[in-house]
Motif scaffolding. Structure first.
Motif, PDB file in Angstrom:
ATOM      1  N   GLY A 276     -67.758  61.627-117.066  1.00 58.82           N
ATOM      2  CA  GLY A 276     -66.637  61.179-115.024  1.00 58.82           C
ATOM      3  C   GLY A 276     -65.880  62.569-115.056  1.00 58.82           C
ATOM      4  O   GLY A 276     -66.204  62.459-113.941  1.00 58.82           O
ATOM      5  N   HIS A 277     -67.038  63.390-115.586  1.00 57.53           N
ATOM      6  CA  HIS A 277     -66.556  65.159-114.475  1.00 57.53           C
ATOM      7  C   HIS A 277     -67.370  65.116-114.109  1.00 57.53           C
ATOM      8  O   HIS A 277     -67.176  65.784-112.691  1.00 57.53           O
ATOM      9  CB  HIS A 277     -66.163  66.357-115.523  1.00 57.53           C
ATOM     10  N   ALA A 278     -69.052  64.899-114.124  1.00 55.05           N
ATOM     11  CA  ALA A 278     -69.543  65.192-113.448  1.00 55.05           C
ATOM     12  C   ALA A 278     -70.157  64.248-112.429  1.00 55.05           C
ATOM     13  O   ALA A 278     -70.258  64.370-111.253  1.00 55.05           O
ATOM     14  CB  ALA A 278     -71.633  64.253-114.352  1.00 55.05           C
ATOM     15  N   SER A 279     -70.031  63.123-112.054  1.00 55.59           N
ATOM     16  CA  SER A 279     -69.304  62.336-111.344  1.00 55.59           C
ATOM     17  C   SER A 279     -67.985  62.420-110.222  1.00 55.59           C
ATOM     18  O   SER A 279     -67.955  62.561-109.085  1.00 55.59           O
ATOM     19  CB  SER A 279     -68.388  61.025-112.035  1.00 55.59           C
ATOM     20  N   ALA A 280     -66.631  62.875-110.877  1.00 61.91           N
ATOM     21  CA  ALA A 280     -65.511  63.733-109.741  1.00 61.91           C
ATOM     22  C   ALA A 280     -66.416  64.607-108.954  1.00 61.91           C
ATOM     23  O   ALA A 280     -66.110  65.217-107.993  1.00 61.91           O
ATOM     24  CB  ALA A 280     -64.514  64.427-111.051  1.00 61.91           C
ATOM     25  N   ALA A 281     -67.148  65.393-109.772  1.00 61.08           N
ATOM     26  CA  ALA A 281     -68.393  67.009-108.744  1.00 61.08           C
ATOM     27  C   ALA A 281     -68.979  65.987-108.270  1.00 61.08           C
ATOM     28  O   ALA A 281     -69.288  67.007-107.632  1.00 61.08           O
ATOM     29  CB  ALA A 281     -68.860  67.586-110.211  1.00 61.08           C
ATOM     30  N   GLY A 282     -70.082  64.718-108.123  1.00 60.82           N
ATOM     31  CA  GLY A 282     -69.711  65.037-106.706  1.00 60.82           C
ATOM     32  C   GLY A 282     -71.838  64.228-107.455  1.00 60.82           C
ATOM     33  O   GLY A 282     -72.386  63.821-106.830  1.00 60.82           O
ATOM     34  N   CYS A 283     -71.981  64.682-108.942  1.00 61.23           N
ATOM     35  CA  CYS A 283     -73.439  64.098-109.330  1.00 61.23           C
ATOM     36  C   CYS A 283     -73.767  62.471-109.329  1.00 61.23           C
ATOM     37  O   CYS A 283     -72.633  61.774-109.071  1.00 61.23           O
ATOM     38  CB  CYS A 283     -73.592  65.098-110.503  1.00 61.23           C
ATOM     39  N   ASP A 284     -74.880  62.317-108.367  1.00 61.01           N
ATOM     40  CA  ASP A 284     -75.466  60.803-109.225  1.00 61.01           C
ATOM     41  C   ASP A 284     -75.913  60.006-110.083  1.00 61.01           C
ATOM     42  O   ASP A 284     -75.682  59.599-110.283  1.00 61.01           O
ATOM     43  CB  ASP A 284     -76.840  61.380-107.861  1.00 61.01           C
ATOM     44  N   TRP A 285     -76.736  61.552-110.755  1.00 65.09           N
ATOM     45  CA  TRP A 285     -77.513  61.439-112.540  1.00 65.09           C
ATOM     46  C   TRP A 285     -76.807  61.587-113.430  1.00 65.09           C
ATOM     47  O   TRP A 285     -76.368  63.343-113.083  1.00 65.09           O
ATOM     48  CB  TRP A 285     -78.887  61.585-112.102  1.00 65.09           C
TER      49      TRP A 285
END
Length: 70
Positions: free
Chosen positions: A28-37
């Protein structure tokens, strides 16, 4: 963060990313930070959990044990 059981390491979580598209936990946090993978490493006996239950797919990858590893 580490999890310990009877004085032995039972698991760990390390959120790492290179500032770009790849992250290494906390979806969730990685996606919110703009990460794709999101990447996960696991022992063979845990494959069912990570691949079927969590929805990860097996990538092509390589591994070298630098210090004698298992």
């Amino acid at each position: 963060m580490c999890a310990w059981r009877s004085g032995e390491l039972a698991g760990l979580v390390n959120v790492a990313w290179g500032g770009g598209a790849h992250a290494f936990i906390a979806a969730g946090h990685a996606s919110a930070a703009g990460c794709d993978w999101l990447h996960v490493d696991f022992e063979d006996h845990l494959a069912g959990f990570y691949l079927r239950t969590c929805g990860f797919t097996p990538p092509s990858a390589g591994l070298i044990a630098l210090h004698g590893g298992p």
